[in-house]
Write an enzyme that holds these catalytic residues in place. Structure first.
Site, PDB file in Angstrom:
ATOM      1  N   ARG A   1      33.727  40.398  40.734  1.00 43.97           N
ATOM      2  CA  ARG A   1      34.320  40.073  40.002  1.00 43.97           C
ATOM      3  C   ARG A   1      33.928  38.408  39.679  1.00 43.97           C
ATOM      4  NH1 ARG A   1      35.507  42.257  36.443  1.00 43.97           N
ATOM      5  NH2 ARG A   1      36.477  40.836  35.589  1.00 43.97           N
TER       6      ARG A   1
ATOM      7  N   ASP B   1      23.087  42.426  46.452  1.00 39.86           N
ATOM      8  CA  ASP B   1      24.645  43.126  46.795  1.00 39.86           C
ATOM      9  C   ASP B   1      24.045  43.911  47.192  1.00 39.86           C
ATOM     10  OD1 ASP B   1      27.634  42.521  45.427  1.00 39.86           O
ATOM     11  OD2 ASP B   1      27.379  44.358  45.997  1.00 39.86           O
TER      12      ASP B   1
ATOM     13  N   SER C   1      32.089  30.286  47.076  1.00 39.86           N
ATOM     14  CA  SER C   1      33.369  31.040  45.264  1.00 39.86           C
ATOM     15  C   SER C   1      34.242  31.161  46.519  1.00 39.86           C
ATOM     16  CB  SER C   1      32.856  31.637  44.891  1.00 39.86           C
ATOM     17  OG  SER C   1      32.240  32.833  45.578  1.00 39.86           O
TER      18      SER C   1
ATOM     19  N   CYS D   1      40.339  29.523  42.815  1.00 35.04           N
ATOM     20  CA  CYS D   1      40.850  29.811  41.261  1.00 35.04           C
ATOM     21  C   CYS D   1      42.082  28.498  41.057  1.00 35.04           C
ATOM     22  CB  CYS D   1      40.779  30.698  40.719  1.00 35.04           C
ATOM     23  SG  CYS D   1      41.978  31.647  41.422  1.00 35.04           S
ATOM     24  N   THR D   2      42.794  28.616  41.999  1.00 33.62           N
ATOM     25  CA  THR D   2      44.749  28.491  41.476  1.00 33.62           C
ATOM     26  C   THR D   2      44.301  26.798  42.032  1.00 33.62           C
ATOM     27  OG1 THR D   2      45.678  29.811  42.437  1.00 33.62           O
ATOM     28  CG2 THR D   2      46.662  28.353  42.067  1.00 33.62           C
TER      29      THR D   2
ATOM     30  N   THR E   1      44.527  41.746  42.041  1.00 34.79           N
ATOM     31  CA  THR E   1      43.651  40.838  41.839  1.00 34.79           C
ATOM     32  C   THR E   1      43.406  42.149  43.148  1.00 34.79           C
ATOM     33  OG1 THR E   1      43.344  40.255  44.345  1.00 34.79           O
ATOM     34  CG2 THR E   1      43.516  38.143  42.302  1.00 34.79           C
TER      35      THR E   1
ATOM     36  N   ARG F   1      51.370  43.271  49.646  1.00 33.85           N
ATOM     37  CA  ARG F   1      50.002  43.881  49.221  1.00 33.85           C
ATOM     38  C   ARG F   1      49.226  45.371  48.988  1.00 33.85           C
ATOM     39  NH1 ARG F   1      46.059  39.714  50.544  1.00 33.85           N
ATOM     40  NH2 ARG F   1      47.157  39.291  53.013  1.00 33.85           N
TER      41      ARG F   1
ATOM     42  N   THR G   1      49.387  31.332  49.112  1.00 28.15           N
ATOM     43  CA  THR G   1      48.484  30.650  48.359  1.00 28.15           C
ATOM     44  C   THR G   1      48.339  29.255  49.051  1.00 28.15           C
ATOM     45  OG1 THR G   1      47.791  29.932  46.346  1.00 28.15           O
ATOM     46  CG2 THR G   1      49.771  30.145  46.865  1.00 28.15           C
TER      47      THR G   1
END
Length: 334
Positions: A11, A33, A119, A150-151, A180, A197, A210
């Site tokens: 993603r 990849d 990342s 991201c958060t 996700t 999950r 988180t």
């Protein structure tokens, strides 16, 4: 021209290529990849969350041709065996999720790359950077850095303004977060043994952990030990929002908080007074979009609780911040 390689074309890796194509001075010259190249090209071209790629991509032997330019494609499990030196790679964007420790990420450097941006959150032995919050902590001597989560990229700008202007004594954040790939689409055993999950992502609100609140100390050291938080995964494919409840060192008004946020707005930290919903932030380039309409204060006998809210596209907001960090990192390294 800064030469970039993307390791991991999931993603974030795919969206990073889209974003980098829009940035003068950056060029993706290689992708690594293990997935079949035709599958990768198809997933790059057609995206259920972000929409169809506004360009052309073709697959040839050992390469993609993206908007007429060749991008080499590898399928090498060991990053140390990649030809980064031969290709003159300046920065590797490490997007696999597997090489998040300094020693593992340095395999790219041993392969000939000059720098690596991870990342994902990383260890305390690496600098964690949220662009336009603490990127000036970099001095050019680093070889591997983390772009946080991201958060954290959503929370940090909002927390920085509150702390700089009013002082944060303590706080608790909640991210209402899109589902996700680490969740199941239908009920079934979860690979990490997580009971929640393991449940179908698109039919429930799913409590989750988180690390963003605690990781904020790696970005804003003054907040170490002052924040905690959790997540609620909800049935949307992307588009999330962070709520921060804080106790400040001085009493404030809603107007004062919103004015401070508006004054701090920049390419990474947006400001809105529109009554938006999560669908409206899909594809935005802000790492965090402050919503002035949702600022609230509870005042009881002069003791206040302050609620502030910021939106983010957990995919494209984060990717945009990563690319800004990468670009800055490459420039100071030269």
């Amino acid at each position: 021209m800064t030469k970039v390689a993307i390791n991991g074309f999931g993603r974030i890796g795919r969206l990073a290529l889209r974003r980098i194509l829009e940035v003068p001075g950056l060029e993706v010259v290689a992708i690594n990849d293990l997935t079949d190249a035709k599958m990768l090209a198809h997933l790059f071209k057609y995206d259920s969350s972000q929409g169809r790629f506004n360009g052309e991509i073709e697959v040839k032997e050992g390469a993609f041709v993206v908007n007429g330019k060749e991008v080499k494609v590898f399928a090498e499990a060991d990053p140390e065996k990649l030809p980064w030196g031969e290709l003159g790679i300046d920065v590797v964007l490490e997007c696999t999720g597997f090489f998040t420790k300094k020693e593992k990420a340095e395999a790219h450097v041993r392969a000939g790359a000059k720098k690596v941006v991870i990342s994902a959150p990383a260890g305390n032995d690496l600098k964690t950077i949220v662009f336009n919050v603490n990127n000036e902590d970099l001095d050019g001597t680093e070889t591997v850095i983390s772009g946080a989560s991201c958060t954290t990229n959503c929370l940090a700008p909002m927390a920085k303004v509150l702390n700089d202007k009013f002082g944060i004594e303590k706080g608790f954040m909640t991210t209402i977060h899109a589902y996700t790939n680490d969740q199941n689409t239908l009920d079934g055993p979860h690979r990490k043994g997580d009971f929640r999950r393991a449940r179908a992502a698109a039919v429930s609100i799913i409590p989750n952990s988180t690390g963003a609140a605690k990781a904020i100390a790696q970005v804003i050291p003054e907040l170490k030990g002052k924040l905690d938080g959790n997540a609620q995964r909800v049935p949307v494919p992307t588009g999330s929002v962070t709520e921060l409840i804080s106790v400040l060192k001085k009493n404030v008004t809603v107007e004062e908080i919103n004015a401070a946020m508006k004054e701090a707005a920049n390419e990474s930290f947006g400001y809105t007074e529109d009554e938006i919903v999560s669908a409206d932030v899909v594809g935005i380039s802000y790492g965090s979009l402050f919503d002035a309409t949702l600022t609230k204060i509870v005042d009881v006998d002069g003791s206040q609780l302050v609620k502030t809210v910021s939106w983010y596209d957990n995919e494209m907001s984060y990717t945009s911040q990563l690319v800004r960090t990468l670009e800055y990192f490459a420039k100071i390294a030269k």
